[in-house]
Design a protein around this motif. Structure first.
Motif, short mmCIF file in Angstrom:
data_model
loop_
_atom_site.label_atom_id
_atom_site.label_comp_id
_atom_site.label_asym_id
_atom_site.label_seq_id
_atom_site.Cartn_x
_atom_site.Cartn_y
_atom_site.Cartn_z
N GLY A 1 0.80 -1.22 0.00
CA GLY A 1 0.00 0.00 0.00
C GLY A 1 0.83 1.27 0.00
N THR A 2 0.18 2.37 0.28
CA THR A 2 0.83 3.68 0.34
C THR A 2 0.40 4.37 1.63
OG1 THR A 2 0.82 3.91 -2.06
CG2 THR A 2 1.08 5.94 -0.78
N ALA A 3 1.37 4.75 2.46
CA ALA A 3 1.11 5.50 3.68
C ALA A 3 1.38 6.97 3.43
CB ALA A 3 2.01 4.99 4.81
N THR A 4 0.57 7.82 4.01
CA THR A 4 0.75 9.26 3.91
C THR A 4 1.10 9.79 5.29
OG1 THR A 4 -0.87 9.40 2.13
CG2 THR A 4 -0.31 11.46 3.26
N ASP B 1 2.50 16.90 3.58
CA ASP B 1 2.28 15.46 3.47
C ASP B 1 3.35 14.79 2.61
OD1 ASP B 1 0.04 15.80 5.00
OD2 ASP B 1 -1.39 15.38 3.40
N VAL B 2 3.75 13.58 3.04
CA VAL B 2 4.74 12.78 2.32
C VAL B 2 4.15 11.39 2.11
CG1 VAL B 2 7.04 11.74 2.42
CG2 VAL B 2 6.67 14.04 3.33
N GLU B 3 4.08 10.94 0.85
CA GLU B 3 3.59 9.60 0.55
C GLU B 3 4.76 8.63 0.50
OE1 GLU B 3 1.12 9.46 -2.92
OE2 GLU B 3 -0.56 10.41 -1.86
N VAL B 4 4.58 7.48 1.17
CA VAL B 4 5.59 6.43 1.20
C VAL B 4 4.93 5.18 0.66
CG1 VAL B 4 7.19 5.14 2.65
CG2 VAL B 4 6.67 7.53 3.20
N GLU B 5 5.46 4.67 -0.45
CA GLU B 5 4.83 3.55 -1.15
C GLU B 5 5.47 2.23 -0.77
OE1 GLU B 5 4.85 4.41 -5.33
OE2 GLU B 5 3.77 6.29 -5.05
N SER B 6 4.82 1.15 -1.18
CA SER B 6 5.32 -0.20 -0.96
C SER B 6 6.77 -0.30 -1.41
CB SER B 6 4.45 -1.18 -1.77
OG SER B 6 4.96 -2.47 -1.69
N GLY B 7 7.62 -0.87 -0.54
CA GLY B 7 9.03 -1.02 -0.84
C GLY B 7 9.87 0.19 -0.45
N GLU B 8 9.24 1.21 0.14
CA GLU B 8 9.95 2.41 0.56
C GLU B 8 9.95 2.52 2.08
OE1 GLU B 8 9.30 5.53 -3.11
OE2 GLU B 8 7.86 5.61 -1.46
N ALA B 9 10.92 3.27 2.59
CA ALA B 9 11.02 3.54 4.02
C ALA B 9 11.17 5.04 4.23
CB ALA B 9 12.22 2.81 4.62
N VAL B 10 10.76 5.50 5.42
CA VAL B 10 10.91 6.90 5.78
C VAL B 10 11.41 6.95 7.23
CG1 VAL B 10 8.49 7.16 6.52
CG2 VAL B 10 9.78 9.18 5.80
N ARG B 11 12.29 7.93 7.51
CA ARG B 11 12.85 8.11 8.85
C ARG B 11 12.47 9.46 9.40
NH1 ARG B 11 16.74 11.37 10.95
NH2 ARG B 11 17.73 10.65 12.86
N PHE B 12 12.11 9.47 10.70
CA PHE B 12 11.84 10.71 11.42
C PHE B 12 12.79 10.77 12.59
CE2 PHE B 12 7.90 9.54 9.31
CZ PHE B 12 7.63 10.70 8.62
#
Length: 164
Positions: free
Chosen positions: A63-66, A73-84
């Motif tokens: 899926g896609t997380a927002t 807003d930042v969309e993160v799609e399947s196979g992606e990672a995001v760091r905070f």
């Protein structure tokens, strides 16, 4: 070595349809790890928030997380990672029509102080909130730290948890 089947883990009360903490079952001492399944409208967190000392990484499996951030807003799609990083505000959502499956990692294990911003209808603005168990232990409840008004209530598997 510790090994577990994520599908056999019990869900905990949370802002998503499925929230499974893997931290204790894996014996993790320096890292928090959670598995999430978000239905449309679900969130990873109870509020737009930051942690004083913990950094968080979300890896989206399906899926896609927002993510709401201070920069937009930042969309993160399947196979992606995001760091905070520590003290960086964020809240992740499933704003699509498909289920989102993700793993969240946080290090160090301790948050330090957290700021959880939710809309308080009595204060008429975003305020910091305390999270705790309801008296009957069946729900997680958010209360405005300024006036004590309840701003959210979540039960296992029930959404969205926002107070009408």
């Amino acid at each position: 070595m510790e090994r577990l089947a994520v599908d056999e883990m019990d869900d905990r009360i949370g802002p998503a349809a499925v929230v499974r903490s893997l931290t204790e079952p894996l014996g993790l001492t320096d890292l928090a790890m959670n598995y999430y399944e978000l239905e449309p409208g679900d969130s990873f967190a109870y509020a737009y928030h930051s942690h004083e000392i913990q950094e968080e990484v979300f890896y989206v499996i399906e899926g896609t997380a927002t993510f709401e951030t201070e920069a937009g807003d930042v969309e993160v799609e399947s196979g992606e990672a995001v760091r905070f990083g520590p003290e960086e505000f964020q809240r992740g959502w499933n704003r699509g029509d498909e289920r989102v499956v993700a793993i969240a990692l946080g290090a160090p294990l301790s948050y330090g102080e957290s700021v959880t911003l939710r809309h308080c209808p009595d204060c008429e603005e975003e305020t910091d909130n305390d999270l705790g168990r309801a008296d009957d232990e069946a729900a997680i409840v958010a209360h405005c730290t300024r006036c004590g008004t309840e701003t959210g209530r979540w039960y296992r598997g029930s959404m969205p948890g926002e107070v009408p």
